[in-house]
Design a protein around this motif. Sequence first.
Motif, PDB file in Angstrom:
ATOM      1  N   VAL A 190       0.841  -1.207   0.000  1.00  0.00           N
ATOM      2  CA  VAL A 190       0.000   0.000   0.000  1.00  0.00           C
ATOM      3  C   VAL A 190       0.871   1.251   0.000  1.00  0.00           C
ATOM      4  O   VAL A 190       0.622   2.210  -0.758  1.00  0.00           O
ATOM      5  CB  VAL A 190      -0.947  -0.007   1.218  1.00  0.00           C
ATOM      6  CG1 VAL A 190      -1.727   1.301   1.304  1.00  0.00           C
ATOM      7  CG2 VAL A 190      -1.894  -1.197   1.144  1.00  0.00           C
ATOM      8  N   LEU A 191       1.896   1.263   0.850  1.00  0.00           N
ATOM      9  CA  LEU A 191       2.783   2.423   0.902  1.00  0.00           C
ATOM     10  C   LEU A 191       3.550   2.587  -0.404  1.00  0.00           C
ATOM     11  O   LEU A 191       3.748   3.715  -0.882  1.00  0.00           O
ATOM     12  CB  LEU A 191       3.755   2.267   2.074  1.00  0.00           C
ATOM     13  CG  LEU A 191       4.711   3.438   2.333  1.00  0.00           C
ATOM     14  CD1 LEU A 191       3.938   4.727   2.566  1.00  0.00           C
ATOM     15  CD2 LEU A 191       5.619   3.133   3.520  1.00  0.00           C
ATOM     16  N   THR A 192       3.976   1.488  -1.007  1.00  0.00           N
ATOM     17  CA  THR A 192       4.689   1.564  -2.279  1.00  0.00           C
ATOM     18  C   THR A 192       3.793   2.137  -3.369  1.00  0.00           C
ATOM     19  O   THR A 192       4.213   2.994  -4.159  1.00  0.00           O
ATOM     20  CB  THR A 192       5.184   0.172  -2.697  1.00  0.00           C
ATOM     21  OG1 THR A 192       5.995  -0.377  -1.664  1.00  0.00           O
ATOM     22  CG2 THR A 192       5.997   0.250  -3.976  1.00  0.00           C
ATOM     23  N   MET A 193       2.553   1.682  -3.427  1.00  0.00           N
ATOM     24  CA  MET A 193       1.613   2.191  -4.423  1.00  0.00           C
ATOM     25  C   MET A 193       1.353   3.680  -4.220  1.00  0.00           C
ATOM     26  O   MET A 193       1.289   4.449  -5.194  1.00  0.00           O
ATOM     27  CB  MET A 193       0.313   1.395  -4.361  1.00  0.00           C
ATOM     28  CG  MET A 193       0.440  -0.049  -4.805  1.00  0.00           C
ATOM     29  SD  MET A 193      -1.018  -1.056  -4.402  1.00  0.00           S
ATOM     30  CE  MET A 193      -2.307  -0.123  -5.221  1.00  0.00           C
ATOM     31  N   ASN A 247      10.523   6.017 -10.921  1.00  0.00           N
ATOM     32  CA  ASN A 247       9.770   6.377  -9.717  1.00  0.00           C
ATOM     33  C   ASN A 247       9.312   5.146  -8.954  1.00  0.00           C
ATOM     34  O   ASN A 247       9.257   5.155  -7.714  1.00  0.00           O
ATOM     35  CB  ASN A 247       8.571   7.239 -10.098  1.00  0.00           C
ATOM     36  CG  ASN A 247       8.979   8.609 -10.610  1.00  0.00           C
ATOM     37  OD1 ASN A 247      10.072   9.084 -10.320  1.00  0.00           O
ATOM     38  ND2 ASN A 247       8.108   9.237 -11.375  1.00  0.00           N
ATOM     39  N   ALA A 248       8.972   4.079  -9.671  1.00  0.00           N
ATOM     40  CA  ALA A 248       8.592   2.835  -8.994  1.00  0.00           C
ATOM     41  C   ALA A 248       9.773   2.275  -8.209  1.00  0.00           C
ATOM     42  O   ALA A 248       9.617   1.799  -7.072  1.00  0.00           O
ATOM     43  CB  ALA A 248       8.109   1.816 -10.019  1.00  0.00           C
ATOM     44  N   MET A 249      10.971   2.324  -8.784  1.00  0.00           N
ATOM     45  CA  MET A 249      12.167   1.856  -8.081  1.00  0.00           C
ATOM     46  C   MET A 249      12.416   2.679  -6.827  1.00  0.00           C
ATOM     47  O   MET A 249      12.731   2.126  -5.764  1.00  0.00           O
ATOM     48  CB  MET A 249      13.372   1.924  -9.017  1.00  0.00           C
ATOM     49  CG  MET A 249      13.346   0.911 -10.131  1.00  0.00           C
ATOM     50  SD  MET A 249      14.512   1.291 -11.485  1.00  0.00           S
ATOM     51  CE  MET A 249      15.993   1.626 -10.550  1.00  0.00           C
ATOM     52  N   LEU A 250      12.277   3.997  -6.926  1.00  0.00           N
ATOM     53  CA  LEU A 250      12.488   4.846  -5.754  1.00  0.00           C
ATOM     54  C   LEU A 250      11.458   4.551  -4.669  1.00  0.00           C
ATOM     55  O   LEU A 250      11.789   4.511  -3.475  1.00  0.00           O
ATOM     56  CB  LEU A 250      12.417   6.316  -6.164  1.00  0.00           C
ATOM     57  CG  LEU A 250      13.558   6.823  -7.060  1.00  0.00           C
ATOM     58  CD1 LEU A 250      13.302   8.267  -7.470  1.00  0.00           C
ATOM     59  CD2 LEU A 250      14.893   6.700  -6.345  1.00  0.00           C
ATOM     60  N   ALA A 270       2.392   6.441  -6.979  1.00  0.00           N
ATOM     61  CA  ALA A 270       1.349   7.290  -7.561  1.00  0.00           C
ATOM     62  C   ALA A 270       1.663   8.769  -7.350  1.00  0.00           C
ATOM     63  O   ALA A 270       1.415   9.604  -8.225  1.00  0.00           O
ATOM     64  CB  ALA A 270      -0.008   6.942  -6.961  1.00  0.00           C
ATOM     65  N   ALA A 271       2.225   9.098  -6.184  1.00  0.00           N
ATOM     66  CA  ALA A 271       2.565  10.496  -5.913  1.00  0.00           C
ATOM     67  C   ALA A 271       3.722  10.970  -6.783  1.00  0.00           C
ATOM     68  O   ALA A 271       3.736  12.123  -7.236  1.00  0.00           O
ATOM     69  CB  ALA A 271       2.917  10.670  -4.439  1.00  0.00           C
ATOM     70  N   LEU A 272       4.688  10.093  -7.045  1.00  0.00           N
ATOM     71  CA  LEU A 272       5.833  10.468  -7.863  1.00  0.00           C
ATOM     72  C   LEU A 272       5.513  10.485  -9.351  1.00  0.00           C
ATOM     73  O   LEU A 272       6.152  11.197 -10.122  1.00  0.00           O
ATOM     74  CB  LEU A 272       7.002   9.514  -7.597  1.00  0.00           C
ATOM     75  CG  LEU A 272       7.614   9.569  -6.202  1.00  0.00           C
ATOM     76  CD1 LEU A 272       8.639   8.444  -6.030  1.00  0.00           C
ATOM     77  CD2 LEU A 272       8.265  10.917  -5.935  1.00  0.00           C
ATOM     78  N   GLY A 273       4.529   9.677  -9.749  1.00  0.00           N
ATOM     79  CA  GLY A 273       4.174   9.593 -11.165  1.00  0.00           C
ATOM     80  C   GLY A 273       4.542   8.241 -11.738  1.00  0.00           C
ATOM     81  O   GLY A 273       5.539   7.627 -11.322  1.00  0.00           O
TER      82      GLY A 273
END
Length: 295
Positions: A142-145, A157-160, A149-152
């Motif tokens: 949940v936190l990763t999603m 961004n998914a890796m970060l 989503a906030a980063l784009g």
Amino acid sequence: MSSQIIQPPVTAVPRFARLLRVGWIVRRSPLTLFGGFIMAVMLAVTLFAPVLTPQDPNAIQLALRLQAPSAAHWFGTDEVGRDLFSRVVAGSRQSVAAGLAVVFIAGTLGSLLGCFSGMVGGLADALIMRCMDVMLSVPSLVLTMALAAALGPSLTNAMLAIAVVRIPFYVRLARGQTLMLRHLPYMQAARTFGASRWHLISWHVLRNVLSPLVVQASLDIGTAILMAATLGFIGLGAQQPTAEWGAMVANGRNYVLDQWWYSAFPGCAIMITATGFNLFGDGLRDLLDPKGRGR
């Protein structure tokens, strides 16, 4: 008659003794060898992906759309006629590289922060650990999603996002090891001779906590690959036309009843790669932590 001090001979442990121990562990756990083989193959595919792809992974051929596996297209084609074998091979550069990058970022930052927290103690330690506890209280996916989503939506961004979520695990591990080391005699002696905190962390602490951190990192690579594929599946990872395993599975779910190969081959690549890294990490834990399995 002069007296001489006779020192006992120093017996050097032959280098092949370590190799014998590795061989003994591999014989006892052949799954470790199997996992290492899978990991080596996937790393080789990742490095030599441009050479191994028989066709352009992004070449669109509408006349060949959704063809079944054949001699011309080993894994079939997708909805726009792109060769799926080439895209699965090219996708290894995205998925495997993402897992390695996540572990490197999270492991480096988390280890340094955990060692610093354990060495400093006091208010700084309390603040750092409370922040880590807050992050751990939220389900990782949940936190990763939310972060992705906030980063784009993008693979970077998914890796970060995944790396940020994995940092608390390394912080807690490094801090726990540091707390056990900080009161040992050689640490006290180093402080007595004026060693700085950074010298203690870099020269004494990190070298002693490296083994459990390496084991944690090896086990986390498979998890990071799965999380990157999950974000790609829901559209928060790599975007078209980039070949990425999770995004390929997501695109193929609309054709899964008739064109099963579209989702099956990228899904198998995810499963095999994650399994290989996890098996190798489990064997590495046996090798670096003999007490962990009752030895």
